[in-house]
Design a protein around this motif. Structure first.
Motif, PDB file in Angstrom:
ATOM      1  N   GLU A 112      -2.966   6.039  11.230  1.00  0.00           N
ATOM      2  CA  GLU A 112      -2.312   4.745  11.023  1.00  0.00           C
ATOM      3  C   GLU A 112      -3.341   3.612  11.073  1.00  0.00           C
ATOM      4  O   GLU A 112      -3.287   2.674  10.259  1.00  0.00           O
ATOM      5  CB  GLU A 112      -1.229   4.530  12.072  1.00  0.00           C
ATOM      6  N   LEU A 115      -5.417   3.764   7.914  1.00  0.00           N
ATOM      7  CA  LEU A 115      -4.633   3.301   6.769  1.00  0.00           C
ATOM      8  C   LEU A 115      -4.572   1.778   6.741  1.00  0.00           C
ATOM      9  O   LEU A 115      -4.647   1.157   5.675  1.00  0.00           O
ATOM     10  CB  LEU A 115      -3.221   3.885   6.830  1.00  0.00           C
ATOM     11  N   THR A 116      -4.463   1.158   7.928  1.00  0.00           N
ATOM     12  CA  THR A 116      -4.462  -0.294   7.996  1.00  0.00           C
ATOM     13  C   THR A 116      -5.752  -0.868   7.419  1.00  0.00           C
ATOM     14  O   THR A 116      -5.741  -1.841   6.656  1.00  0.00           O
ATOM     15  CB  THR A 116      -4.299  -0.763   9.453  1.00  0.00           C
ATOM     16  N   PRO A 133       1.993  -3.926   3.791  1.00  0.00           N
ATOM     17  CA  PRO A 133       2.480  -2.783   3.017  1.00  0.00           C
ATOM     18  C   PRO A 133       3.741  -2.169   3.626  1.00  0.00           C
ATOM     19  O   PRO A 133       3.943  -2.189   4.836  1.00  0.00           O
ATOM     20  CB  PRO A 133       1.307  -1.795   3.098  1.00  0.00           C
ATOM     21  N   TYR A 134       4.572  -1.633   2.771  1.00  0.00           N
ATOM     22  CA  TYR A 134       5.749  -0.884   3.186  1.00  0.00           C
ATOM     23  C   TYR A 134       5.499   0.601   2.968  1.00  0.00           C
ATOM     24  O   TYR A 134       4.650   0.977   2.163  1.00  0.00           O
ATOM     25  CB  TYR A 134       6.982  -1.316   2.379  1.00  0.00           C
ATOM     26  N   GLU A 135       6.262   1.437   3.675  1.00  0.00           N
ATOM     27  CA  GLU A 135       6.096   2.893   3.595  1.00  0.00           C
ATOM     28  C   GLU A 135       7.451   3.528   3.295  1.00  0.00           C
ATOM     29  O   GLU A 135       8.463   3.154   3.880  1.00  0.00           O
ATOM     30  CB  GLU A 135       5.547   3.422   4.917  1.00  0.00           C
ATOM     31  N   GLU A 137       9.042   7.510   2.541  1.00  0.00           N
ATOM     32  CA  GLU A 137       8.907   8.960   2.307  1.00  0.00           C
ATOM     33  C   GLU A 137      10.019   9.408   1.351  1.00  0.00           C
ATOM     34  O   GLU A 137      11.198   9.164   1.591  1.00  0.00           O
ATOM     35  CB  GLU A 137       9.014   9.730   3.616  1.00  0.00           C
ATOM     36  N   LEU A 171      -4.278  11.728   1.351  1.00  0.00           N
ATOM     37  CA  LEU A 171      -4.019  10.320   1.092  1.00  0.00           C
ATOM     38  C   LEU A 171      -4.894   9.847  -0.051  1.00  0.00           C
ATOM     39  O   LEU A 171      -6.116   9.854   0.046  1.00  0.00           O
ATOM     40  CB  LEU A 171      -4.296   9.493   2.351  1.00  0.00           C
ATOM     41  N   THR A 186       4.780  10.359   0.225  1.00  0.00           N
ATOM     42  CA  THR A 186       5.035   9.087   0.885  1.00  0.00           C
ATOM     43  C   THR A 186       4.326   7.993   0.102  1.00  0.00           C
ATOM     44  O   THR A 186       3.130   8.098  -0.170  1.00  0.00           O
ATOM     45  CB  THR A 186       4.529   9.098   2.340  1.00  0.00           C
ATOM     46  N   TYR A 188       3.024   4.037  -0.315  1.00  0.00           N
ATOM     47  CA  TYR A 188       2.668   2.822   0.396  1.00  0.00           C
ATOM     48  C   TYR A 188       2.540   1.739  -0.672  1.00  0.00           C
ATOM     49  O   TYR A 188       1.778   1.877  -1.620  1.00  0.00           O
ATOM     50  CB  TYR A 188       1.349   2.993   1.157  1.00  0.00           C
TER      51      TYR A 188
END
Length: 206
Positions: A112, A115-116, A133-135, A137, A171, A186, A188
C-alpha cells in the motif's frame, strides 16, 4: 509477492522514440516493416506492432499501409520521452517494496505504501488531476471482461483514468490502452467524487 513492471511494448516505443529524437530516424524517413523492427529490438512482431501503434496514436509516426512506417515528428518524440522520464524510478520503488516485505514481513502494508508512491508519480505527470486514486476489485462476472482498456473506452464513458492494474498478483503501472481487463483484476483510477459509482455502473449495470 507482487511485481511491478512496465509493458514491454511501451519500452520498445521509448527506444524507437529515442532514435527519432536523436535523429537516427529522421523526420520523413520510413522505418522498416514491423517484422523487421521486431528483429532489430529482439521482441515479437506483436510487441513491435503495439509499440508502433503507441507512436502512431501520438502522431510521432504514421502507419502507411503496404509501405511501412513514416517518421512524422521529432518534437513529439522528445515530448513523449520527457513525459516518460517521471517513471524512471519505478525499479527503485520496486526494490524498496521487496526490501520492506523481506525485512518487515508486512506485505500488505508495504505494498500500500509503495502504491502510494507510484500513484504520486502518476499525479506528477497529470498535474491537472489532484484527486486521490480509487480502488475497485472486479470480483463479479461482467460482459466487459476480456476487452482492452482502449476498446472499452472507459475514460469516454466514465471520465476516469486508469493509473494501475493489479492482475494475477502483478501490478502494472500506467497499463495503456492495450491491457486487457479480466475478472479478479483490481483497478486503480482517478476521477471526480462519483468515479467509483461510475466505474461500477460501467462494468455491471449497462
Amino acid at each position: 509477492m507482487q511485481t511491478i513492471r512496465e509493458p514491454r511494448y511501451r519500452k520498445i516505443a521509448y527506444q524507437i522514440a529515442q532514435k527519432i529524437a536523436d535523429n537516427e530516424y529522421a523526420v520523413g524517413s520510413k522505418l522498416h516493416a514491423r517484422s523487421t523492427l521486431s528483429v532489430a529490438f529482439g521482441v515479437s512482431s506483436e510487441t513491435a506492432r503495439k509499440a508502433v501503434s503507441i507512436l502512431a496514436d501520438l502522431q510521432i509516426v504514421k502507419l502507411i499501409h503496404g509501405s511501412g512506417v513514416e517518421v512524422l515528428s521529432r518534437e513529439k518524440a522528445k515530448a513523449f520521452l520527457n513525459q516518460a522520464q517521471t517513471t524512471s524510478d519505478i525499479q527503485t520503488i520496486h526494490k524498496q517494496i521487496n526490501d520492506l516485505i523481506t525485512n518487515q514481513k508486512q506485505e500488505i502494508k508495504s505494498m500500500e505504501n509503495a502504491l502510494t508512491l507510484l500513484l504520486e508519480q502518476s499525479q506528477r505527470v497529470q498535474r491537472h488531476s489532484p484527486l486521490s486514486p480509487y480502488e475497485l476489485e472486479l470480483s463479479t462476472d461482467s460482459p466487459k471482461f476480456g476487452q482492452s482498456i482502449g476498446t472499452l473506452t472507459l475514460w469516454q464513458s466514465t471520465g476516469t483514468t486508469i493509473v494501475a492494474l493489479l492482475h494475477d498478483g502483478e501490478l502494472v503501472v500506467s497499463p495503456g490502452p492495450y491491457a486487457v481487463i479480466e475478472r479478479g483484476d483490481t483497478l486503480y483510477f482517478v476521477g471526480n467524487e462519483t468515479a467509483v459509482q461510475a466505474v461500477q455502473n460501467f462494468f455491471y449495470h449497462q
